[in-house]
Design a protein around this motif. Structure first.
Motif, PDB file in Angstrom:
ATOM      1  N   PHE A  74      10.140 -12.776 -15.858  1.00 57.41           N
ATOM      2  CA  PHE A  74      10.004 -12.633 -17.310  1.00 57.41           C
ATOM      3  C   PHE A  74      10.699 -13.797 -18.027  1.00 57.41           C
ATOM      4  CE2 PHE A  74      11.789 -11.192 -21.338  1.00 57.41           C
ATOM      5  CZ  PHE A  74      10.722 -10.567 -21.966  1.00 57.41           C
ATOM      6  N   ASN A  75      11.943 -14.102 -17.623  1.00 60.44           N
ATOM      7  CA  ASN A  75      12.693 -15.194 -18.248  1.00 60.44           C
ATOM      8  C   ASN A  75      12.000 -16.532 -18.060  1.00 60.44           C
ATOM      9  OD1 ASN A  75      14.695 -13.509 -19.181  1.00 60.44           O
ATOM     10  ND2 ASN A  75      16.089 -13.905 -17.490  1.00 60.44           N
ATOM     11  N   ILE A  76      11.477 -16.766 -16.859  1.00 59.27           N
ATOM     12  CA  ILE A  76      10.797 -18.030 -16.578  1.00 59.27           C
ATOM     13  C   ILE A  76       9.551 -18.178 -17.455  1.00 59.27           C
ATOM     14  CG2 ILE A  76       9.365 -19.184 -14.833  1.00 59.27           C
ATOM     15  CD1 ILE A  76      11.484 -18.276 -12.760  1.00 59.27           C
ATOM     16  N   PHE A 111      16.831 -22.348  -9.961  1.00 67.02           N
ATOM     17  CA  PHE A 111      16.054 -22.825  -8.822  1.00 67.02           C
ATOM     18  C   PHE A 111      16.171 -24.325  -8.598  1.00 67.02           C
ATOM     19  CE2 PHE A 111      14.217 -18.817 -10.117  1.00 67.02           C
ATOM     20  CZ  PHE A 111      14.151 -18.137  -8.911  1.00 67.02           C
ATOM     21  N   GLY A 112      17.228 -24.937  -9.126  1.00 73.05           N
ATOM     22  CA  GLY A 112      17.519 -26.337  -8.840  1.00 73.05           C
ATOM     23  C   GLY A 112      16.350 -27.266  -9.134  1.00 73.05           C
ATOM     24  N   PHE A 113      16.085 -28.160  -8.160  1.00 73.62           N
ATOM     25  CA  PHE A 113      15.007 -29.138  -8.338  1.00 73.62           C
ATOM     26  C   PHE A 113      13.651 -28.467  -8.524  1.00 73.62           C
ATOM     27  CE2 PHE A 113      17.885 -32.171  -5.972  1.00 73.62           C
ATOM     28  CZ  PHE A 113      18.056 -33.032  -7.040  1.00 73.62           C
ATOM     29  N   VAL A 114      13.444 -27.339  -7.876  1.00 77.09           N
ATOM     30  CA  VAL A 114      12.164 -26.622  -8.015  1.00 77.09           C
ATOM     31  C   VAL A 114      11.994 -26.123  -9.446  1.00 77.09           C
ATOM     32  CG1 VAL A 114      10.805 -24.649  -7.233  1.00 77.09           C
ATOM     33  CG2 VAL A 114      12.121 -25.981  -5.575  1.00 77.09           C
ATOM     34  N   GLY A 115      13.069 -25.607 -10.031  1.00 76.46           N
ATOM     35  CA  GLY A 115      13.022 -25.173 -11.425  1.00 76.46           C
ATOM     36  C   GLY A 115      12.759 -26.328 -12.375  1.00 76.46           C
ATOM     37  N   GLU A 151      10.559 -18.893 -20.967  1.00 74.69           N
ATOM     38  CA  GLU A 151      11.058 -20.257 -21.092  1.00 74.69           C
ATOM     39  C   GLU A 151       9.906 -21.262 -21.118  1.00 74.69           C
ATOM     40  OE1 GLU A 151      14.247 -23.167 -18.764  1.00 74.69           O
ATOM     41  OE2 GLU A 151      14.145 -21.040 -18.250  1.00 74.69           O
ATOM     42  N   LEU A 152       8.899 -21.042 -20.299  1.00 75.09           N
ATOM     43  CA  LEU A 152       7.761 -21.951 -20.246  1.00 75.09           C
ATOM     44  C   LEU A 152       6.865 -21.827 -21.473  1.00 75.09           C
ATOM     45  CD1 LEU A 152       6.680 -21.509 -16.506  1.00 75.09           C
ATOM     46  CD2 LEU A 152       7.807 -23.515 -17.507  1.00 75.09           C
ATOM     47  N   CYS A 153       6.626 -20.604 -21.908  1.00 75.81           N
ATOM     48  CA  CYS A 153       5.636 -20.348 -22.966  1.00 75.81           C
ATOM     49  C   CYS A 153       6.224 -20.357 -24.373  1.00 75.81           C
ATOM     50  CB  CYS A 153       4.953 -19.002 -22.723  1.00 75.81           C
ATOM     51  SG  CYS A 153       4.043 -18.904 -21.168  1.00 75.81           S
ATOM     52  N   GLY A 154       7.485 -20.035 -24.514  1.00 80.05           N
ATOM     53  CA  GLY A 154       8.105 -19.967 -25.836  1.00 80.05           C
ATOM     54  C   GLY A 154       8.191 -18.549 -26.363  1.00 80.05           C
ATOM     55  N   ALA A 161       3.184 -25.408 -13.626  1.00 77.16           N
ATOM     56  CA  ALA A 161       4.582 -25.021 -13.423  1.00 77.16           C
ATOM     57  C   ALA A 161       4.684 -23.849 -12.456  1.00 77.16           C
ATOM     58  CB  ALA A 161       5.228 -24.667 -14.760  1.00 77.16           C
ATOM     59  N   LEU A 162       3.857 -22.840 -12.668  1.00 76.43           N
ATOM     60  CA  LEU A 162       3.863 -21.675 -11.779  1.00 76.43           C
ATOM     61  C   LEU A 162       3.402 -22.060 -10.379  1.00 76.43           C
ATOM     62  CD1 LEU A 162       2.515 -18.853 -14.131  1.00 76.43           C
ATOM     63  CD2 LEU A 162       4.889 -19.361 -13.505  1.00 76.43           C
TER      64      LEU A 162
END
Length: 199
Positions: free
Chosen positions: A121-123, A53-57, A126-129, A69-70
C-alpha cells in the motif's frame, strides 16, 4: 524479546544481514503476543516503503511509470525476501499487487502477510501520489475481532479470508508517469542491482 526466541540482536547491526523468513514470522508472532497487539505486523509494515528495499527500491522510484516500477520490484524482490513472492495479476479493470507466502501455516504468517500488504500500500501510494486509492485490500487470514486498525490505515474495502494478501487498484494507474524518473540514474541503479543479483 529477541533473546526469548533465540535471535541475536546483533544481527540487526548490519542492514545487509539476513533474517530467515521463518525467524521473521516467529519474531512478529512473539512481538504480537508480548505486546498484546494482534495487529503488530500491520503496524510494522506501515513503517516501510520503497526506501526499505535499497537499490531495488531506488530502481522502482526512478522508473518511468508505475508499471515499470512494479516490474522492477517484482523481478528483484528475491534479493530482499525469501519465502514469499510478489506478483502483479490482472483482473477486469483492476490490477492486483499480490504477496504469496510459500510455506502455508508457518509461525507468524498472518503477521508477516498483513505487514506485506501495508508495505505494498505504501509503495503504491508513493509511486502514484495522494490521489491514488485502492479498490480493495485482500487479507488471507481470518477477520480479526477488531478491524479498525486495518480500516483506519487502508481507508478502503477489506476482504478477509482472501486467497492471498494483496492490494487491488484501478489498472489505469499502471500507465501513470513517475515525476522523479531519471534515465541515467536508472542505468546506474540497474548496474548495482545486477551486481547484487550476481553475488
Amino acid at each position: 524479546v529477541l533473546d526469548e526466541i533465540g535471535i541475536d540482536v546483533g544481527l540487526f547491526d548490519d542492514p545487509n544481514n539476513r533474517v530467515s523468513f521463518v525467524d521473521r514470522g516467529r519474531m512478529f508472532e512473539h512481538c504480537a503476543s508480548r505486546t498484546g497487539c494482534p495487529h503488530f505486523g500491520l503496524l510494522a509494515g506501515q513503517k516501510a516503503g520503497l526506501s526499505s528495499f535499497g537499490f531495488v527500491g531506488l530502481l522502482a522510484k526512478y522508473s518511468p511509470s508505475v508499471n515499470s516500477a512494479l516490474d522492477s520490484l517484482i523481478r528483484f524482490m528475491h534479493l530482499h525476501v525469501r519465502g514469499a513472492t510478489t506478483t502483479l495479476k490482472m483482473e477486469p479493470g483492476v490490477a492486483l499487487l499480490e504477496y504469496q507466502i510459500y510455506q502455508k501455516g508457518a509461525p507468524g504468517n498472518d503477521q508477516v502477510g498483513a505487514g506485506a500488504v501495508a508495505v505494498a500500500f505504501n509503495i503504491l501510494q508513493e509511486l502514484c501520489g495522494d490521489e491514488w486509492k485502492p479498490v480493495e485490500i485482500r487479507i488471507a487470514h481470518s477477520k480479526p475481532d477488531d478491524v479498525s486498525p486495518y480500516r483506519d490505515f487502508f481507508g478502503a474495502p477489506l476482504r478477509f479470508n482472501s486467497e492471498q494478501y494483496g492490494v487491488a487498484f484501478s489498472d489505469n494507474w499502471l500507465d501513470h508517469r513517475l515525476r522523479d524518473t531519471d534515465p541515467e540514474l536508472l542505468r546506474l541503479l540497474q548496474r548495482q542491482v545486477d551486481k547484487l543479483e550476481a553475488q
